[in-house]
Design a protein around this motif. Structure first.
Motif, PDB file in Angstrom:
ATOM      1  N   THR A 176      -1.869  -1.232  -3.886  1.00  0.00           N
ATOM      2  CA  THR A 176      -2.991  -0.306  -3.703  1.00  0.00           C
ATOM      3  C   THR A 176      -2.489   1.069  -3.279  1.00  0.00           C
ATOM      4  O   THR A 176      -1.319   1.252  -2.928  1.00  0.00           O
ATOM      5  CB  THR A 176      -3.962  -0.807  -2.614  1.00  0.00           C
ATOM      6  OG1 THR A 176      -3.276  -0.794  -1.354  1.00  0.00           O
ATOM      7  CG2 THR A 176      -4.471  -2.193  -2.901  1.00  0.00           C
ATOM      8  N   TYR A 177      -3.408   2.026  -3.299  1.00  0.00           N
ATOM      9  CA  TYR A 177      -3.165   3.371  -2.760  1.00  0.00           C
ATOM     10  C   TYR A 177      -4.210   3.631  -1.688  1.00  0.00           C
ATOM     11  O   TYR A 177      -5.363   3.226  -1.822  1.00  0.00           O
ATOM     12  CB  TYR A 177      -3.290   4.433  -3.854  1.00  0.00           C
ATOM     13  CG  TYR A 177      -2.235   4.314  -4.930  1.00  0.00           C
ATOM     14  CD1 TYR A 177      -0.961   4.817  -4.726  1.00  0.00           C
ATOM     15  CD2 TYR A 177      -2.511   3.682  -6.132  1.00  0.00           C
ATOM     16  CE1 TYR A 177       0.021   4.699  -5.705  1.00  0.00           C
ATOM     17  CE2 TYR A 177      -1.549   3.567  -7.122  1.00  0.00           C
ATOM     18  CZ  TYR A 177      -0.277   4.077  -6.897  1.00  0.00           C
ATOM     19  OH  TYR A 177       0.675   3.961  -7.862  1.00  0.00           O
ATOM     20  N   GLN A 178      -3.807   4.319  -0.621  1.00  0.00           N
ATOM     21  CA  GLN A 178      -4.759   4.652   0.435  1.00  0.00           C
ATOM     22  C   GLN A 178      -4.767   6.159   0.686  1.00  0.00           C
ATOM     23  O   GLN A 178      -3.983   6.890   0.099  1.00  0.00           O
ATOM     24  CB  GLN A 178      -4.432   3.901   1.735  1.00  0.00           C
ATOM     25  CG  GLN A 178      -3.421   4.573   2.637  1.00  0.00           C
ATOM     26  CD  GLN A 178      -1.999   4.145   2.396  1.00  0.00           C
ATOM     27  OE1 GLN A 178      -1.732   3.214   1.670  1.00  0.00           O
ATOM     28  NE2 GLN A 178      -1.066   4.828   3.006  1.00  0.00           N
ATOM     29  N   CYS A 236       6.081   4.180  -7.772  1.00  0.00           N
ATOM     30  CA  CYS A 236       5.503   3.151  -6.901  1.00  0.00           C
ATOM     31  C   CYS A 236       5.437   1.806  -7.619  1.00  0.00           C
ATOM     32  O   CYS A 236       5.756   0.761  -7.036  1.00  0.00           O
ATOM     33  CB  CYS A 236       4.101   3.563  -6.436  1.00  0.00           C
ATOM     34  SG  CYS A 236       4.087   5.009  -5.355  1.00  0.00           S
ATOM     35  N   ARG A 266      -7.481   8.747   0.591  1.00  0.00           N
ATOM     36  CA  ARG A 266      -8.118   9.662  -0.363  1.00  0.00           C
ATOM     37  C   ARG A 266      -8.884  10.724   0.416  1.00  0.00           C
ATOM     38  O   ARG A 266      -9.555  10.410   1.396  1.00  0.00           O
ATOM     39  CB  ARG A 266      -9.088   8.906  -1.267  1.00  0.00           C
ATOM     40  CG  ARG A 266      -8.391   7.885  -2.111  1.00  0.00           C
ATOM     41  CD  ARG A 266      -9.379   7.117  -2.951  1.00  0.00           C
ATOM     42  NE  ARG A 266      -8.758   5.879  -3.386  1.00  0.00           N
ATOM     43  CZ  ARG A 266      -9.406   4.783  -3.668  1.00  0.00           C
ATOM     44  NH1 ARG A 266     -10.706   4.741  -3.581  1.00  0.00           N
ATOM     45  NH2 ARG A 266      -8.758   3.707  -4.047  1.00  0.00           N
ATOM     46  N   PRO A 287       3.083   7.538  -9.344  1.00  0.00           N
ATOM     47  CA  PRO A 287       2.611   6.157  -9.534  1.00  0.00           C
ATOM     48  C   PRO A 287       3.603   5.283 -10.309  1.00  0.00           C
ATOM     49  O   PRO A 287       3.746   4.093 -10.027  1.00  0.00           O
ATOM     50  CB  PRO A 287       1.288   6.313 -10.288  1.00  0.00           C
ATOM     51  CG  PRO A 287       1.324   7.666 -10.868  1.00  0.00           C
ATOM     52  CD  PRO A 287       2.197   8.502  -9.973  1.00  0.00           C
ATOM     53  N   TRP A 317      -8.736  10.275  -6.992  1.00  0.00           N
ATOM     54  CA  TRP A 317      -7.396   9.943  -6.516  1.00  0.00           C
ATOM     55  C   TRP A 317      -6.929   8.677  -7.228  1.00  0.00           C
ATOM     56  O   TRP A 317      -7.715   7.980  -7.848  1.00  0.00           O
ATOM     57  CB  TRP A 317      -7.396   9.738  -5.001  1.00  0.00           C
ATOM     58  CG  TRP A 317      -7.426  11.057  -4.256  1.00  0.00           C
ATOM     59  CD1 TRP A 317      -8.342  12.051  -4.394  1.00  0.00           C
ATOM     60  CD2 TRP A 317      -6.490  11.508  -3.275  1.00  0.00           C
ATOM     61  NE1 TRP A 317      -8.032  13.093  -3.566  1.00  0.00           N
ATOM     62  CE2 TRP A 317      -6.900  12.793  -2.863  1.00  0.00           C
ATOM     63  CE3 TRP A 317      -5.346  10.956  -2.718  1.00  0.00           C
ATOM     64  CZ2 TRP A 317      -6.207  13.529  -1.899  1.00  0.00           C
ATOM     65  CZ3 TRP A 317      -4.662  11.690  -1.761  1.00  0.00           C
ATOM     66  CH2 TRP A 317      -5.089  12.966  -1.368  1.00  0.00           C
ATOM     67  N   SER A 348       0.821  -1.203   0.000  1.00  0.00           N
ATOM     68  CA  SER A 348       0.000   0.000   0.000  1.00  0.00           C
ATOM     69  C   SER A 348       0.862   1.261   0.000  1.00  0.00           C
ATOM     70  O   SER A 348       1.769   1.401   0.817  1.00  0.00           O
ATOM     71  CB  SER A 348      -0.902  -0.016   1.238  1.00  0.00           C
ATOM     72  OG  SER A 348      -1.751   1.096   1.239  1.00  0.00           O
ATOM     73  N   TYR A 349       0.559   2.160  -0.902  1.00  0.00           N
ATOM     74  CA  TYR A 349       1.245   3.443  -1.015  1.00  0.00           C
ATOM     75  C   TYR A 349       0.250   4.557  -0.707  1.00  0.00           C
ATOM     76  O   TYR A 349      -0.946   4.410  -0.941  1.00  0.00           O
ATOM     77  CB  TYR A 349       1.790   3.641  -2.435  1.00  0.00           C
ATOM     78  CG  TYR A 349       2.818   2.621  -2.842  1.00  0.00           C
ATOM     79  CD1 TYR A 349       4.173   2.872  -2.672  1.00  0.00           C
ATOM     80  CD2 TYR A 349       2.445   1.403  -3.400  1.00  0.00           C
ATOM     81  CE1 TYR A 349       5.127   1.934  -3.050  1.00  0.00           C
ATOM     82  CE2 TYR A 349       3.388   0.461  -3.773  1.00  0.00           C
ATOM     83  CZ  TYR A 349       4.721   0.731  -3.597  1.00  0.00           C
ATOM     84  OH  TYR A 349       5.656  -0.194  -3.968  1.00  0.00           O
ATOM     85  N   HIS A 350       0.764   5.661  -0.236  1.00  0.00           N
ATOM     86  CA  HIS A 350      -0.116   6.811   0.009  1.00  0.00           C
ATOM     87  C   HIS A 350      -0.633   7.317  -1.331  1.00  0.00           C
ATOM     88  O   HIS A 350       0.115   7.372  -2.307  1.00  0.00           O
ATOM     89  CB  HIS A 350       0.649   7.923   0.729  1.00  0.00           C
ATOM     90  CG  HIS A 350      -0.254   8.884   1.425  1.00  0.00           C
ATOM     91  ND1 HIS A 350      -1.035   9.792   0.758  1.00  0.00           N
ATOM     92  CD2 HIS A 350      -0.507   9.056   2.739  1.00  0.00           C
ATOM     93  CE1 HIS A 350      -1.728  10.491   1.631  1.00  0.00           C
ATOM     94  NE2 HIS A 350      -1.426  10.053   2.842  1.00  0.00           N
ATOM     95  N   GLY A 351      -1.879   7.690  -1.386  1.00  0.00           N
ATOM     96  CA  GLY A 351      -2.455   8.185  -2.633  1.00  0.00           C
ATOM     97  C   GLY A 351      -2.181   9.655  -2.872  1.00  0.00           C
ATOM     98  O   GLY A 351      -1.807  10.394  -1.960  1.00  0.00           O
TER      99      GLY A 351
END
Length: 196
Positions: A184-186, A163, A188, A160, A194, A144-147
């Motif tokens: 994934t991205y988290q 990432c 938002r 992105p 996002w 998981s990466y920060h969005g």
């Protein structure tokens, strides 16, 4: 409301972000030796980037290398560090104010390290250690990466892509198959679209 969540992650040393960051500063200082001065500077808390730059200035330091602690570049993170360091290097009191210092230090920035083999090794080794601690092997690993807002990417932010490269290299290093992980991205916020 937020204080309750912070209580859950607080350690005996206090903030995990502060204690980990100070350990990193001490580690870098130890590796570089006494010819270098290593300072910590946060964007939104003390010790701040302003405090760090003032201390370096007072010590007579005229060459500064900044290491943004974000492996993947984004205008929301790395670029904001560049802006903040430049702002304080010039001694500005306001964002658009005139420079106060008549001489600013030479500034260099460590480039993003999202694909650096040593960084990938650290991630892979950490993941292996964490998985060994589990009672059962996980069905799937979530990377998981920060969005960030999609509009930033549309305007050229390479986040992105960075990432995805980190994920690709990490998965290759760990020897995972496609069904073993999901990227994934988290985080938002607001109504704007996002990263998905």
């Amino acid at each position: 409301k937020i204080a309750k969540h912070f209580e859950e992650i607080w350690t005996d040393e206090g903030s995990p972000l502060l204690s980990t960051s100070l350990a990193q500063v001490n580690g870098v200082q130890k590796r570089l030796g006494s010819k270098f001065v290593v300072k910590l500077g946060f964007a939104y808390a003390e010790p701040s980037m302003n405090t760090a730059m003032q201390e370096l200035h007072e010590a007579g330091i005229t060459r500064v290398i900044t290491i943004p602690m974000f492996p993947q570049y984004s205008t929301t993170t790395t670029a904001s560090v560049y802006d903040e360091i430049m702002h304080h290097a010039l001694g500005r009191q306001k964002r658009r104010g005139k420079p106060i210092k008549k001489y600013s230090p030479a500034l260099r920035f460590v480039e993003p390290f999202y694909d650096d083999p040593a960084y990938i090794d650290v991630l892979a080794n950490n993941i292996k250690q964490q998985i060994k601690k589990l009672a059962h092997a996980p069905d799937k690993i979530l990377l998981s990466y920060h969005g960030i807002p999609k509009s930033y990417v549309d305007e050229g932010d390479p986040y992105p892509e960075h990432c995805e490269t980190t994920t690709k290299l990490l998965v290759k290093k760990l020897g995972w198959k496609k069904d073993q992980y999901k990227m994934t991205y988290q985080s938002r916020f607001g109504r704007a679209e996002w990263l998905q």
